[in-house]
Design a protein around this motif. Structure first.
Motif, PDB file in Angstrom:
ATOM      1  N   GLU A   2       0.821  -1.211   0.000  1.00  0.00           N
ATOM      2  CA  GLU A   2       0.000   0.000   0.000  1.00  0.00           C
ATOM      3  C   GLU A   2       0.855   1.262   0.000  1.00  0.00           C
ATOM      4  N   THR A   3       1.805   1.347   0.927  1.00  0.00           N
ATOM      5  CA  THR A   3       2.613   2.547   1.081  1.00  0.00           C
ATOM      6  C   THR A   3       3.979   2.179   1.650  1.00  0.00           C
ATOM      7  N   LEU A   4       5.001   2.914   1.228  1.00  0.00           N
ATOM      8  CA  LEU A   4       6.303   2.845   1.865  1.00  0.00           C
ATOM      9  C   LEU A   4       6.448   4.074   2.757  1.00  0.00           C
ATOM     10  N   ILE A   5       6.669   3.839   4.055  1.00  0.00           N
ATOM     11  CA  ILE A   5       6.799   4.925   5.026  1.00  0.00           C
ATOM     12  C   ILE A   5       8.258   5.025   5.456  1.00  0.00           C
ATOM     13  N   ALA A   6       8.854   6.206   5.289  1.00  0.00           N
ATOM     14  CA  ALA A   6      10.193   6.472   5.813  1.00  0.00           C
ATOM     15  C   ALA A   6      10.038   7.127   7.179  1.00  0.00           C
ATOM     16  N   GLY A  36      12.364  11.884  18.496  1.00  0.00           N
ATOM     17  CA  GLY A  36      13.318  12.064  19.576  1.00  0.00           C
ATOM     18  C   GLY A  36      13.182  11.111  20.740  1.00  0.00           C
ATOM     19  N   GLY A  37      12.245  10.191  20.675  1.00  0.00           N
ATOM     20  CA  GLY A  37      12.050   9.234  21.763  1.00  0.00           C
ATOM     21  C   GLY A  37      10.764   8.473  21.561  1.00  0.00           C
ATOM     22  N   ALA A  38      10.407   7.681  22.577  1.00  0.00           N
ATOM     23  CA  ALA A  38       9.171   6.904  22.493  1.00  0.00           C
ATOM     24  C   ALA A  38       7.977   7.848  22.504  1.00  0.00           C
ATOM     25  N   PRO A  39       7.108   7.778  21.494  1.00  0.00           N
ATOM     26  CA  PRO A  39       6.003   8.738  21.415  1.00  0.00           C
ATOM     27  C   PRO A  39       4.850   8.381  22.344  1.00  0.00           C
ATOM     28  N   GLY A  40       4.205   9.392  22.892  1.00  0.00           N
ATOM     29  CA  GLY A  40       2.951   9.217  23.607  1.00  0.00           C
ATOM     30  C   GLY A  40       1.795   9.459  22.660  1.00  0.00           C
ATOM     31  N   GLU A  41       0.574   9.467  23.191  1.00  0.00           N
ATOM     32  CA  GLU A  41      -0.580   9.639  22.314  1.00  0.00           C
ATOM     33  C   GLU A  41      -0.596  11.010  21.654  1.00  0.00           C
ATOM     34  N   ALA A  42      -0.093  12.035  22.354  1.00  0.00           N
ATOM     35  CA  ALA A  42      -0.070  13.381  21.756  1.00  0.00           C
ATOM     36  C   ALA A  42       0.810  13.415  20.513  1.00  0.00           C
ATOM     37  N   GLU A  43       1.981  12.778  20.608  1.00  0.00           N
ATOM     38  CA  GLU A  43       2.885  12.735  19.448  1.00  0.00           C
ATOM     39  C   GLU A  43       2.299  11.883  18.325  1.00  0.00           C
ATOM     40  N   LEU A  44       1.662  10.772  18.698  1.00  0.00           N
ATOM     41  CA  LEU A  44       1.018   9.938  17.689  1.00  0.00           C
ATOM     42  C   LEU A  44      -0.098  10.691  16.975  1.00  0.00           C
ATOM     43  N   ALA A  45      -0.819  11.531  17.724  1.00  0.00           N
ATOM     44  CA  ALA A  45      -1.898  12.316  17.118  1.00  0.00           C
ATOM     45  C   ALA A  45      -1.342  13.299  16.092  1.00  0.00           C
ATOM     46  N   VAL A  46      -0.144  13.844  16.366  1.00  0.00           N
ATOM     47  CA  VAL A  46       0.493  14.746  15.397  1.00  0.00           C
ATOM     48  C   VAL A  46       0.825  13.991  14.119  1.00  0.00           C
ATOM     49  N   LEU A  47       1.384  12.769  14.263  1.00  0.00           N
ATOM     50  CA  LEU A  47       1.680  11.956  13.082  1.00  0.00           C
ATOM     51  C   LEU A  47       0.395  11.633  12.322  1.00  0.00           C
ATOM     52  N   ALA A  48      -0.657  11.288  13.064  1.00  0.00           N
ATOM     53  CA  ALA A  48      -1.922  10.920  12.422  1.00  0.00           C
ATOM     54  C   ALA A  48      -2.522  12.084  11.654  1.00  0.00           C
ATOM     55  N   GLY A  49      -2.295  13.292  12.149  1.00  0.00           N
ATOM     56  CA  GLY A  49      -2.868  14.466  11.486  1.00  0.00           C
ATOM     57  C   GLY A  49      -2.015  15.030  10.375  1.00  0.00           C
ATOM     58  N   SER A  50      -0.825  14.446  10.134  1.00  0.00           N
ATOM     59  CA  SER A  50       0.087  14.999   9.128  1.00  0.00           C
ATOM     60  C   SER A  50      -0.303  14.664   7.703  1.00  0.00           C
ATOM     61  N   GLY A  51      -1.156  13.663   7.522  1.00  0.00           N
ATOM     62  CA  GLY A  51      -1.541  13.211   6.182  1.00  0.00           C
ATOM     63  C   GLY A  51      -0.665  12.082   5.660  1.00  0.00           C
ATOM     64  N   ALA A  52       0.525  11.900   6.269  1.00  0.00           N
ATOM     65  CA  ALA A  52       1.438  10.864   5.786  1.00  0.00           C
ATOM     66  C   ALA A  52       0.922   9.461   6.058  1.00  0.00           C
ATOM     67  N   LEU A  53       0.014   9.319   7.024  1.00  0.00           N
ATOM     68  CA  LEU A  53      -0.491   7.999   7.388  1.00  0.00           C
ATOM     69  C   LEU A  53      -1.901   7.753   6.867  1.00  0.00           C
ATOM     70  N   ASP A  54      -2.416   8.664   6.037  1.00  0.00           N
ATOM     71  CA  ASP A  54      -3.736   8.442   5.443  1.00  0.00           C
ATOM     72  C   ASP A  54      -3.683   7.234   4.511  1.00  0.00           C
ATOM     73  N   ALA A  55      -4.749   6.451   4.512  1.00  0.00           N
ATOM     74  CA  ALA A  55      -4.785   5.239   3.694  1.00  0.00           C
ATOM     75  C   ALA A  55      -4.940   5.573   2.217  1.00  0.00           C
ATOM     76  N   VAL A  56      -4.281   4.790   1.392  1.00  0.00           N
ATOM     77  CA  VAL A  56      -4.472   4.878  -0.061  1.00  0.00           C
ATOM     78  C   VAL A  56      -5.850   4.299  -0.388  1.00  0.00           C
ATOM     79  N   PRO A  57      -6.645   4.962  -1.243  1.00  0.00           N
ATOM     80  CA  PRO A  57      -7.959   4.400  -1.597  1.00  0.00           C
ATOM     81  C   PRO A  57      -7.849   2.953  -2.071  1.00  0.00           C
ATOM     82  N   ALA A  58      -8.782   2.138  -1.601  1.00  0.00           N
ATOM     83  CA  ALA A  58      -8.717   0.694  -1.891  1.00  0.00           C
ATOM     84  C   ALA A  58      -8.726   0.412  -3.387  1.00  0.00           C
TER      85      ALA A  58
END
Length: 363
Positions: free
Chosen positions: A206-210, A248-270
């Protein structure tokens, strides 16, 4: 009932796949979908259901159920210890149950490191093939072998059915692998092998994530040089990959929410996903077909993006073609028209396809 979307997250060990799996689950939840996150290391996230399969309990339940159906009790519950590999099989079992339930729109699975993950995803097809070969349908020798093993023949048939259904699930539309890597010097080779292994087993990428990408333009000379080295790797990775910043370290939910909102983790249409599958074509015309009326060689094209000629091997045995790509191997059943033909050659083409040439057997 609409089938759930399944995203299988894996990558080289230490690449941060658990972080990406959690961020992917949050991104799906933010998009308004009901989400289940499965894996050995999953934690609690807002708006996301989670299951951490219990491999020991799954193994005990399986053995005890088998003993009940066989009408015998050779092992007591307190003497059962799960076998190596039980964790992966328990994870696949949990995935199958969640998929059947229809409770969630997206299932995100945090898989083991990529080589083990591909072998795990290939296991249902492999085990079903072994059982079919060992216990052909209702032949006297099969019944005797099952009896000698203390296994009711119908139980073996049930196992084959379960494994076949799980293999079909993993190859279904809407099921794909999200491959995670860290942009190190080893990443291009690891990604290349992983892509070839996924394609060999018919698994859609589906996606390659760096992951853990350092910011450019730092005033610190060490960070600036490290970022430049990462950029040199990112420039040669296929895709191009989607990038996630180093946290910079082990992420908490706040950091994960930032990643989730970046668009980089949005799913490719099926509907944009393509599952690699062999294609039969006429070598001269380049068009699909199942007949070779002109006597020209037929070519069976196997998509193997990233494969290396030095790591490829194939062997014809009866009606199957055994293909090896690096550390991965698969037995592929030949189409009916090719079973009457002889392999005359093979080549890895620039397109990333392994073209296997066949000619009609003149005998």
């Amino acid at each position: 009932m609409t089938r759930p979307r399944v995203l299988l997250v894996t990558g080289p060990g230490g690449a941060g796949t658990t972080t990406v799996a959690a961020g992917t689950a949050l991104a799906e939840a933010r998009a308004g979908r009901t989400v289940l996150l499965l894996g050995e290391s999953v934690g609690t996230l807002s708006g996301v259901d989670a299951i951490r399969p219990d491999a020991a309990q799954w193994f005990r339940d399986g053995v005890q159920g088998l003993q009940r159906r066989a009408g015998t009790e050779l092992l007591h519950d307190d003497e059962l210890t799960e076998l190596p590999g039980s964790a992966g099989l328990a994870l696949l079992h949990a995935l199958a149950g969640a998929h059947r339930s229809g409770r969630w729109q997206t299932l995100v699975v945090d898989l083991p490191p990529v080589t083990d993950a591909i072998r795990l995803l290939a296991l249902p097809e492999l085990l079903a093939r072994y059982l079919r070969r060992l216990l052909p349908e209702r032949r006297p020798a099969s019944l005797l072998l099952a009896q000698l093993a203390g296994l009711p023949y119908d139980e073996a048939g049930r196992w084959i059915g379960t494994l076949t259904a799980l293999h079909a699930l993993l190859g279904a539309d809407g099921v794909a692998v999200r491959l995670v890597t860290e942009p190190t010097a080893q990443a291009p080779a690891a990604v290349r092998r992983a892509r070839a292994g996924l394609a060999l087993h018919g698994l859609a990428l589906e996606t390659l994530i760096a992951n853990r990408v350092l910011p450019a333009g730092s005033a610190d000379p060490w960070l600036r040089d490290a970022a430049a080295a990462q950029r040199a790797v990112l420039d040669v990775l296929p895709g191009p990959p989607r990038e996630l910043p180093h946290l910079g370290g082990a992420p908490g939910e706040a950091e994960l929410a930032v990643l989730a909102g970046s668009g980089a983790l949005d799913a490719v249409p099926a509907d944009r996903l393509r599952r690699p599958a062999p294609v039969l074509s006429d070598r001269t015309a380049g068009t699909a077909g199942t007949e070779d009326t002109a006597g020209a060689p037929l070519v069976w094209r196997l998509p193997l993006p990233g494969a290396s000629r030095d790591e490829l091997d194939l062997v014809r045995r009866g009606d199957e073609l055994f293909v090896t790509a690096g550390p991965f191997r698969r037995a592929l059943e030949l189409p009916e028209v090719l079973r009457r033909c002889t392999v005359t050659g093979a080549a890895l083409e620039e397109s990333g396809e392994l073209a296997v040439r066949f000619a009609p057997d003149s005998r």
